[in-house]
Design an enzyme around this catalytic site. Structure first.
Site, PDB file in Angstrom:
ATOM      1  N   ASP A  17      -0.344  -6.890  -5.524  1.00 27.24           N
ATOM      2  CA  ASP A  17       0.439  -6.055  -4.605  1.00 27.24           C
ATOM      3  C   ASP A  17       1.862  -5.851  -5.122  1.00 27.24           C
ATOM      4  O   ASP A  17       2.846  -6.053  -4.400  1.00 27.24           O
ATOM      5  CB  ASP A  17       0.494  -6.696  -3.207  1.00 27.24           C
ATOM      6  CG  ASP A  17      -0.860  -7.200  -2.739  1.00 27.24           C
ATOM      7  OD1 ASP A  17      -1.858  -6.492  -2.959  1.00 27.24           O
ATOM      8  OD2 ASP A  17      -0.921  -8.295  -2.151  1.00 27.24           O
ATOM      9  N   ASN A 160     -11.236  -1.856   9.657  1.00 27.13           N
ATOM     10  CA  ASN A 160     -10.276  -2.934   9.445  1.00 27.13           C
ATOM     11  C   ASN A 160      -8.835  -2.498   9.527  1.00 27.13           C
ATOM     12  O   ASN A 160      -7.989  -3.207  10.064  1.00 27.13           O
ATOM     13  CB  ASN A 160     -10.546  -3.582   8.088  1.00 27.13           C
ATOM     14  CG  ASN A 160     -11.960  -4.123   8.001  1.00 27.13           C
ATOM     15  OD1 ASN A 160     -12.857  -3.429   7.539  1.00 27.13           O
ATOM     16  ND2 ASN A 160     -12.184  -5.337   8.480  1.00 27.13           N
ATOM     17  N   GLU A 197      -4.867   0.953   3.190  1.00 28.07           N
ATOM     18  CA  GLU A 197      -3.748   0.010   3.192  1.00 28.07           C
ATOM     19  C   GLU A 197      -2.872   0.269   1.969  1.00 28.07           C
ATOM     20  O   GLU A 197      -3.159   1.129   1.138  1.00 28.07           O
ATOM     21  CB  GLU A 197      -4.262  -1.440   3.179  1.00 28.07           C
ATOM     22  CG  GLU A 197      -5.013  -1.817   1.901  1.00 28.07           C
ATOM     23  CD  GLU A 197      -5.583  -3.225   1.913  1.00 28.07           C
ATOM     24  OE1 GLU A 197      -5.710  -3.815   3.001  1.00 28.07           O
ATOM     25  OE2 GLU A 197      -5.916  -3.729   0.824  1.00 28.07           O
ATOM     26  N   HIS A 261      -3.158  -1.213  -4.736  1.00 33.12           N
ATOM     27  CA  HIS A 261      -1.904  -1.635  -4.101  1.00 33.12           C
ATOM     28  C   HIS A 261      -0.717  -1.395  -5.037  1.00 33.12           C
ATOM     29  O   HIS A 261      -0.072  -2.313  -5.529  1.00 33.12           O
ATOM     30  CB  HIS A 261      -1.922  -3.076  -3.646  1.00 33.12           C
ATOM     31  CG  HIS A 261      -0.926  -3.303  -2.556  1.00 33.12           C
ATOM     32  ND1 HIS A 261      -1.266  -3.758  -1.316  1.00 33.12           N
ATOM     33  CD2 HIS A 261       0.407  -3.074  -2.522  1.00 33.12           C
ATOM     34  CE1 HIS A 261      -0.173  -3.815  -0.559  1.00 33.12           C
ATOM     35  NE2 HIS A 261       0.863  -3.398  -1.277  1.00 33.12           N
ATOM     36  N   ARG A 294      -5.394 -11.106 -10.141  1.00 36.64           N
ATOM     37  CA  ARG A 294      -4.962  -9.717 -10.046  1.00 36.64           C
ATOM     38  C   ARG A 294      -3.587  -9.649 -10.715  1.00 36.64           C
ATOM     39  O   ARG A 294      -2.614 -10.178 -10.194  1.00 36.64           O
ATOM     40  CB  ARG A 294      -4.897  -9.273  -8.588  1.00 36.64           C
ATOM     41  CG  ARG A 294      -6.268  -9.140  -7.926  1.00 36.64           C
ATOM     42  CD  ARG A 294      -6.170  -8.677  -6.499  1.00 36.64           C
ATOM     43  NE  ARG A 294      -5.591  -9.696  -5.639  1.00 36.64           N
ATOM     44  CZ  ARG A 294      -5.314  -9.499  -4.351  1.00 36.64           C
ATOM     45  NH1 ARG A 294      -5.534  -8.322  -3.794  1.00 36.64           N
ATOM     46  NH2 ARG A 294      -4.789 -10.463  -3.631  1.00 36.64           N
TER      47      ARG A 294
END
Length: 320
Positions: A17, A160, A197, A261, A294
């Site tokens: 992120d 979600n 998101e 992200h 990640r």
């Protein structure tokens, strides 16, 4: 087409992120989710590549109990009205689980010129229309109005998280209506989870482009794109058009899985740069959220002749 070897990837290992912001002082500031999900770090460097070796400064740590005690996710650093703000999501721990997925969004403020210094003050929870799962806040200014965009679960809608936008009264308070501008609807947005998101905003050629991420955080994770005209009412859902296909996704050929992200920044020449995370393997043991690999990556963002962004494909790991 460029070979996209402007950067040596991964740029920062085990940072998901990622958020990179180039400030007026010429420094690049970086924050991201750490694998332990227990703190917020900020680092800075004179160049994007310099972020790799820059020393991170821990600016905030989670609590032992309560609503700020687990799964500290996706911090973003913003400079608003002469102060620094960090938006982040946090959940609570329980006796039986490390963290429930009951995230809410919170705000930190710092009056120091350098956000690696000074005091970070907790400004509390960012209040929205519901007390429900909420995360991944970002902020941008347009025509004198400061906007806040985030992901949240509407208790009345299956799925979600959807994307919402609201105007802001200041760096920690929303004002006026909140509008849903995206909900998972296409097949590529609903694999594993029904998720929109991780929004990030880029303005160019009379348009406002908003990237976002969709589906589960494994190799199915990918990025979509919303577009609005710069003269439209950004609080009107009809102003935002979703591209029907993902704009950035797994590249088996390049060994990059689940890119998403993202954030946007500019290089030393003012050219647009895409910052994102991805893994360099497909198969994950256990919950993808607890796989630490990640890694933050960077590559040039190109533009099509019609003025729309060309994300290309995630580039291979390796040097310039």
């Amino acid at each position: 087409m460029s070979t996209n070897r402007e950067y040596s990837n991964p740029l920062v290992e085990q940072r998901a992120d990622p958020w990179v912001y180039k400030h007026t002082d010429g420094y690049y500031y970086f924050t991201a989710s750490v694998p332990e999900y227990d703190r917020i770090e900020v680092r800075r460097a004179a160049t994007i590549e310099g972020l790799r070796e820059a020393t991170p400064v821990v600016v905030w740590r989670k609590y032992e109990t309560g609503p700020l005690s687990a799964n500290i996710w996706a911090p973003e650093l913003h400079y608003i009205d002469g102060k620094w703000y960090i938006y982040f999501a946090a959940a609570r721990t329980t006796e039986t689980k490390e963290g429930l997925f009951d995230h809410r969004m919170f705000v930190l403020e710092n009056e120091s010129a350098n956000p690696l210094e000074g005091e970070w003050v907790e400004k509390g929870q960012m209040k929205t229309a519901w007390e429900s799962f909420a995360l991944d806040a970002t902020s941008f200014e347009h025509k004198g109005v400061r906007y806040y965009v985030w992901a949240q679960k509407d208790p009345e809608i299956e799925g979600n998280s959807n994307l919402y936008i609201s105007a802001m009264a200041n760096g920690w308070t929303l004002t006026g209506p909140q509008t849903m501008i995206a909900t998972p609807e296409y097949p590529w947005e609903i694999i594993g989870f029904r998720v929109n998101e991780g929004a990030a905003v880029l303005k160019r050629s009379g348009k406002i482009f908003m990237s976002f991420s969709a589906s589960a955080t494994d190799y199915n994770y990918c990025m979509g794109l919303l577009t609005a005209d710069e003269d439209s009412d950004l609080l009107d859902a009809a102003s935002w058009i979703k591209h029907p296909e993902p704009v950035f996704k797994t590249s088996e050929e390049n060994g990059q899985y689940g890119p998403g992200h993202n954030s946007f920044t500019v290089d030393e020449n003012g050219e647009d740069v895409l910052i994102y995370h991805a893994r360099n393997y497909k198969e994950i043991t256990g919950d993808p959220l607890y796989d630490p690999n990640r890694h933050t990556r960077a590559q040039r963002l190109h533009w099509n002749e019609d003025g729309t962004p060309d994300f290309g494909v995630p580039v291979k790991d390796g040097g310039k």
